[in-house]
Design a protein around this motif. Structure first.
Motif, PDB file in Angstrom:
ATOM      1  N   GLY A  90      56.002  42.373  38.243  1.00  0.00           N
ATOM      2  CA  GLY A  90      56.003  43.819  38.442  1.00  0.00           C
ATOM      3  C   GLY A  90      56.845  44.608  37.461  1.00  0.00           C
ATOM      4  O   GLY A  90      56.938  45.826  37.589  1.00  0.00           O
ATOM      5  N   ASP A  91      57.499  43.939  36.488  1.00  0.00           N
ATOM      6  CA  ASP A  91      58.303  44.676  35.508  1.00  0.00           C
ATOM      7  C   ASP A  91      57.437  45.434  34.511  1.00  0.00           C
ATOM      8  O   ASP A  91      57.848  46.441  33.946  1.00  0.00           O
ATOM      9  CB  ASP A  91      59.261  43.733  34.767  1.00  0.00           C
ATOM     10  N   ILE A  92      56.211  44.941  34.271  1.00  0.00           N
ATOM     11  CA  ILE A  92      55.219  45.660  33.471  1.00  0.00           C
ATOM     12  C   ILE A  92      53.994  45.857  34.347  1.00  0.00           C
ATOM     13  O   ILE A  92      53.495  44.911  34.962  1.00  0.00           O
ATOM     14  CB  ILE A  92      54.831  44.866  32.204  1.00  0.00           C
ATOM     15  N   THR A  93      53.512  47.086  34.414  1.00  0.00           N
ATOM     16  CA  THR A  93      52.376  47.375  35.294  1.00  0.00           C
ATOM     17  C   THR A  93      51.294  48.138  34.531  1.00  0.00           C
ATOM     18  O   THR A  93      51.597  48.992  33.689  1.00  0.00           O
ATOM     19  CB  THR A  93      52.812  48.216  36.508  1.00  0.00           C
ATOM     20  N   PRO A  94      50.024  47.846  34.803  1.00  0.00           N
ATOM     21  CA  PRO A  94      48.929  48.584  34.162  1.00  0.00           C
ATOM     22  C   PRO A  94      48.753  49.957  34.803  1.00  0.00           C
ATOM     23  O   PRO A  94      48.869  50.092  36.029  1.00  0.00           O
ATOM     24  CB  PRO A  94      47.722  47.680  34.415  1.00  0.00           C
ATOM     25  N   LEU A  95      48.455  50.951  33.984  1.00  0.00           N
ATOM     26  CA  LEU A  95      48.275  52.305  34.488  1.00  0.00           C
ATOM     27  C   LEU A  95      46.837  52.799  34.352  1.00  0.00           C
ATOM     28  O   LEU A  95      46.309  53.420  35.261  1.00  0.00           O
ATOM     29  CB  LEU A  95      49.220  53.272  33.762  1.00  0.00           C
ATOM     30  N   SER A  96      46.221  52.522  33.213  1.00  0.00           N
ATOM     31  CA  SER A  96      44.859  53.012  32.978  1.00  0.00           C
ATOM     32  C   SER A  96      43.841  52.116  33.677  1.00  0.00           C
ATOM     33  O   SER A  96      44.113  50.932  33.941  1.00  0.00           O
ATOM     34  CB  SER A  96      44.563  53.065  31.484  1.00  0.00           C
ATOM     35  N   PRO A  97      42.647  52.651  33.966  1.00  0.00           N
ATOM     36  CA  PRO A  97      41.614  51.836  34.621  1.00  0.00           C
ATOM     37  C   PRO A  97      41.237  50.595  33.819  1.00  0.00           C
ATOM     38  O   PRO A  97      41.040  49.520  34.395  1.00  0.00           O
ATOM     39  CB  PRO A  97      40.424  52.806  34.723  1.00  0.00           C
ATOM     40  N   LEU A  98      41.145  50.698  32.488  1.00  0.00           N
ATOM     41  CA  LEU A  98      40.803  49.543  31.664  1.00  0.00           C
ATOM     42  C   LEU A  98      41.896  48.485  31.700  1.00  0.00           C
ATOM     43  O   LEU A  98      41.612  47.280  31.732  1.00  0.00           O
ATOM     44  CB  LEU A  98      40.559  49.985  30.213  1.00  0.00           C
ATOM     45  N   ALA A  99      43.154  48.930  31.688  1.00  0.00           N
ATOM     46  CA  ALA A  99      44.271  47.992  31.759  1.00  0.00           C
ATOM     47  C   ALA A  99      44.260  47.249  33.098  1.00  0.00           C
ATOM     48  O   ALA A  99      44.498  46.031  33.146  1.00  0.00           O
ATOM     49  CB  ALA A  99      45.593  48.728  31.575  1.00  0.00           C
ATOM     50  N   LYS A 100      43.964  47.944  34.166  1.00  0.00           N
ATOM     51  CA  LYS A 100      43.887  47.310  35.483  1.00  0.00           C
ATOM     52  C   LYS A 100      42.722  46.324  35.540  1.00  0.00           C
ATOM     53  O   LYS A 100      42.846  45.225  36.099  1.00  0.00           O
ATOM     54  CB  LYS A 100      43.733  48.372  36.571  1.00  0.00           C
ATOM     55  N   PHE A 101      41.582  46.720  34.964  1.00  0.00           N
ATOM     56  CA  PHE A 101      40.416  45.846  34.947  1.00  0.00           C
ATOM     57  C   PHE A 101      40.705  44.549  34.198  1.00  0.00           C
ATOM     58  O   PHE A 101      40.403  43.446  34.686  1.00  0.00           O
ATOM     59  CB  PHE A 101      39.246  46.581  34.302  1.00  0.00           C
ATOM     60  N   LEU A 102      41.289  44.659  33.001  1.00  0.00           N
ATOM     61  CA  LEU A 102      41.607  43.472  32.214  1.00  0.00           C
ATOM     62  C   LEU A 102      42.612  42.574  32.929  1.00  0.00           C
ATOM     63  O   LEU A 102      42.531  41.345  32.860  1.00  0.00           O
ATOM     64  CB  LEU A 102      42.161  43.888  30.848  1.00  0.00           C
ATOM     65  N   THR A 103      43.557  43.191  33.650  1.00  0.00           N
ATOM     66  CA  THR A 103      44.585  42.421  34.347  1.00  0.00           C
ATOM     67  C   THR A 103      43.999  41.578  35.467  1.00  0.00           C
ATOM     68  O   THR A 103      44.265  40.371  35.555  1.00  0.00           O
ATOM     69  CB  THR A 103      45.670  43.361  34.909  1.00  0.00           C
ATOM     70  N   TYR A 104      43.200  42.203  36.337  1.00  0.00           N
ATOM     71  CA  TYR A 104      42.668  41.398  37.448  1.00  0.00           C
ATOM     72  C   TYR A 104      41.585  40.432  36.964  1.00  0.00           C
ATOM     73  O   TYR A 104      41.400  39.350  37.535  1.00  0.00           O
ATOM     74  CB  TYR A 104      42.197  42.252  38.622  1.00  0.00           C
ATOM     75  N   LEU A 105      40.887  40.777  35.870  1.00  0.00           N
ATOM     76  CA  LEU A 105      39.907  39.851  35.314  1.00  0.00           C
ATOM     77  C   LEU A 105      40.593  38.604  34.750  1.00  0.00           C
ATOM     78  O   LEU A 105      40.104  37.481  34.925  1.00  0.00           O
ATOM     79  CB  LEU A 105      39.102  40.542  34.214  1.00  0.00           C
ATOM     80  N   GLU A 106      41.743  38.786  34.117  1.00  0.00           N
ATOM     81  CA  GLU A 106      42.491  37.649  33.597  1.00  0.00           C
ATOM     82  C   GLU A 106      42.992  36.759  34.733  1.00  0.00           C
ATOM     83  O   GLU A 106      42.968  35.527  34.626  1.00  0.00           O
ATOM     84  CB  GLU A 106      43.670  38.116  32.742  1.00  0.00           C
ATOM     85  N   GLY A 107      43.445  37.380  35.821  1.00  0.00           N
ATOM     86  CA  GLY A 107      43.896  36.605  36.972  1.00  0.00           C
ATOM     87  C   GLY A 107      42.782  35.761  37.562  1.00  0.00           C
ATOM     88  O   GLY A 107      42.976  34.588  37.903  1.00  0.00           O
ATOM     89  N   ILE A 108      41.593  36.355  37.677  1.00  0.00           N
ATOM     90  CA  ILE A 108      40.434  35.614  38.201  1.00  0.00           C
ATOM     91  C   ILE A 108      40.082  34.458  37.271  1.00  0.00           C
ATOM     92  O   ILE A 108      39.850  33.331  37.708  1.00  0.00           O
ATOM     93  CB  ILE A 108      39.223  36.566  38.355  1.00  0.00           C
ATOM     94  N   LEU A 109      40.056  34.745  35.959  1.00  0.00           N
ATOM     95  CA  LEU A 109      39.719  33.709  34.978  1.00  0.00           C
ATOM     96  C   LEU A 109      40.724  32.564  35.009  1.00  0.00           C
ATOM     97  O   LEU A 109      40.345  31.387  34.922  1.00  0.00           O
ATOM     98  CB  LEU A 109      39.675  34.324  33.576  1.00  0.00           C
ATOM     99  N   GLY A 110      42.010  32.898  35.141  1.00  0.00           N
ATOM    100  CA  GLY A 110      43.034  31.865  35.181  1.00  0.00           C
ATOM    101  C   GLY A 110      42.859  30.918  36.351  1.00  0.00           C
ATOM    102  O   GLY A 110      43.007  29.695  36.209  1.00  0.00           O
ATOM    103  N   GLN A 111      42.525  31.470  37.516  1.00  0.00           N
ATOM    104  CA  GLN A 111      42.333  30.634  38.699  1.00  0.00           C
ATOM    105  C   GLN A 111      41.086  29.767  38.589  1.00  0.00           C
ATOM    106  O   GLN A 111      41.095  28.573  38.908  1.00  0.00           O
ATOM    107  CB  GLN A 111      42.246  31.514  39.950  1.00  0.00           C
ATOM    108  N   PHE A 112      39.983  30.382  38.105  1.00  0.00           N
ATOM    109  CA  PHE A 112      38.740  29.633  37.985  1.00  0.00           C
ATOM    110  C   PHE A 112      38.841  28.564  36.902  1.00  0.00           C
ATOM    111  O   PHE A 112      38.238  27.494  37.032  1.00  0.00           O
ATOM    112  CB  PHE A 112      37.575  30.583  37.684  1.00  0.00           C
ATOM    113  N   TYR A 113      39.597  28.844  35.839  1.00  0.00           N
ATOM    114  CA  TYR A 113      39.718  27.860  34.777  1.00  0.00           C
ATOM    115  C   TYR A 113      40.367  26.578  35.285  1.00  0.00           C
ATOM    116  O   TYR A 113      39.896  25.478  34.989  1.00  0.00           O
ATOM    117  CB  TYR A 113      40.535  28.420  33.608  1.00  0.00           C
ATOM    118  N   ILE A 114      41.440  26.732  36.044  1.00  0.00           N
ATOM    119  CA  ILE A 114      42.122  25.552  36.583  1.00  0.00           C
ATOM    120  C   ILE A 114      41.181  24.766  37.487  1.00  0.00           C
ATOM    121  O   ILE A 114      41.088  23.523  37.390  1.00  0.00           O
ATOM    122  CB  ILE A 114      43.383  25.965  37.363  1.00  0.00           C
ATOM    123  N   ALA A 115      40.458  25.465  38.367  1.00  0.00           N
ATOM    124  CA  ALA A 115      39.558  24.785  39.301  1.00  0.00           C
ATOM    125  C   ALA A 115      38.421  24.084  38.557  1.00  0.00           C
ATOM    126  O   ALA A 115      38.102  22.918  38.835  1.00  0.00           O
ATOM    127  CB  ALA A 115      38.988  25.792  40.295  1.00  0.00           C
TER     128      ALA A 115
END
Length: 223
Positions: A179-204
């Motif tokens: 939480g020390d760096i947070t996304p503000l723009s819609p594109l930044a938020k989209f890229l952030t949660y997309l990366e989180g999803i990709l990270g989880q699926f990659y491991i699985a």
């Protein structure tokens, strides 16, 4: 075995280049603020060198990587002389193109290796690290286009912002989210949660793929 597969432990060179880049990025940010751009640029060339050496048996991929490395070095030198948004944008795009090329090459080699080896395991680690760098470059590209995309960044120097975005990328990829760096723009938020999803699926997917290849290879040996 596919023709594009290098013969021996090729991924170790790429892994060394990646670790040098990540470690140097952190050291330059903490101890060498003035010379940080040059230091990170040199470390990036280690990444290019490691990747090119890893794909030396695949002529087309190696040639493209070499062209991107030369272009990156030219843009880096120009940027050290006169830094502006144009040189920064060119540097980001060239590094992004190279990292995506290295990722694609590594994915093909790991998936089509035919059996689980130490090289394929090292390759899977390289892919995970490369994904974090790709997203860090996406974030930096977004920051060039809109400086208000993130909160908590120091954007007075591009190499400082680059280091923070690299940190933010891996925090998002592993879904730790301090939480020390947070996304503000819609594109930044989209890229952030997309990366989180990709990270989880990659491991699985990685674990299931390696187990599947291992079992398949074991069954063939028994037959």
């Amino acid at each position: 075995m596919p023709k594009y597969l290098p013969q021996k432990e090729n991924f170790i060179f790429l892994l060394i280049g990646l670790l040098i880049l990540l470690m140097t990025n952190a050291i330059a940010h903490q101890f060498f603020s003035g010379e940080g751009k040059a230091i990170i640029g040199v470390a990036s060339m280690f990444l290019f060198a490691g990747g090119i050496w890893s794909t030396r048996n695949k002529r087309s991929t190696c040639s493209i990587g070499l062209i991107l490395a030369v272009a990156f070095a030219v843009v880096l030198i120009i940027g050290l002389i006169m830094e502006n948004d144009g040189t920064r944008l060119a540097r980001i795009l060239l590094l992004l193109a190279y990292v995506m090329l290295a990722t694609w090459s590594a994915v093909r080699q790991v998936l089509f290796a035919g059996k689980v080896t130490m090289n394929s395991i090292v390759g899977s680690i390289c892919i995970y690290i490369l994904i974090g760098i790709i997203w860090a470059e996406f974030y930096e590209l977004l920051l060039v286009l809109d400086t208000n995309s993130f909160k908590g960044l120091n954007i007075t120097e591009w190499h400082e912002a680059s280091s923070d975005l690299l940190y933010y990328s891996y925090i998002s990829l592993t879904t730790m989210g301090f939480g020390d760096i947070t996304p503000l723009s819609p594109l930044a938020k989209f890229l952030t949660y997309l990366e989180g999803i990709l990270g989880q699926f990659y491991i699985a997917i990685l674990v299931s793929s390696l187990v599947g290849v291992r079992l398949s290879h074991h069954e063939k040996k028994e037959c």
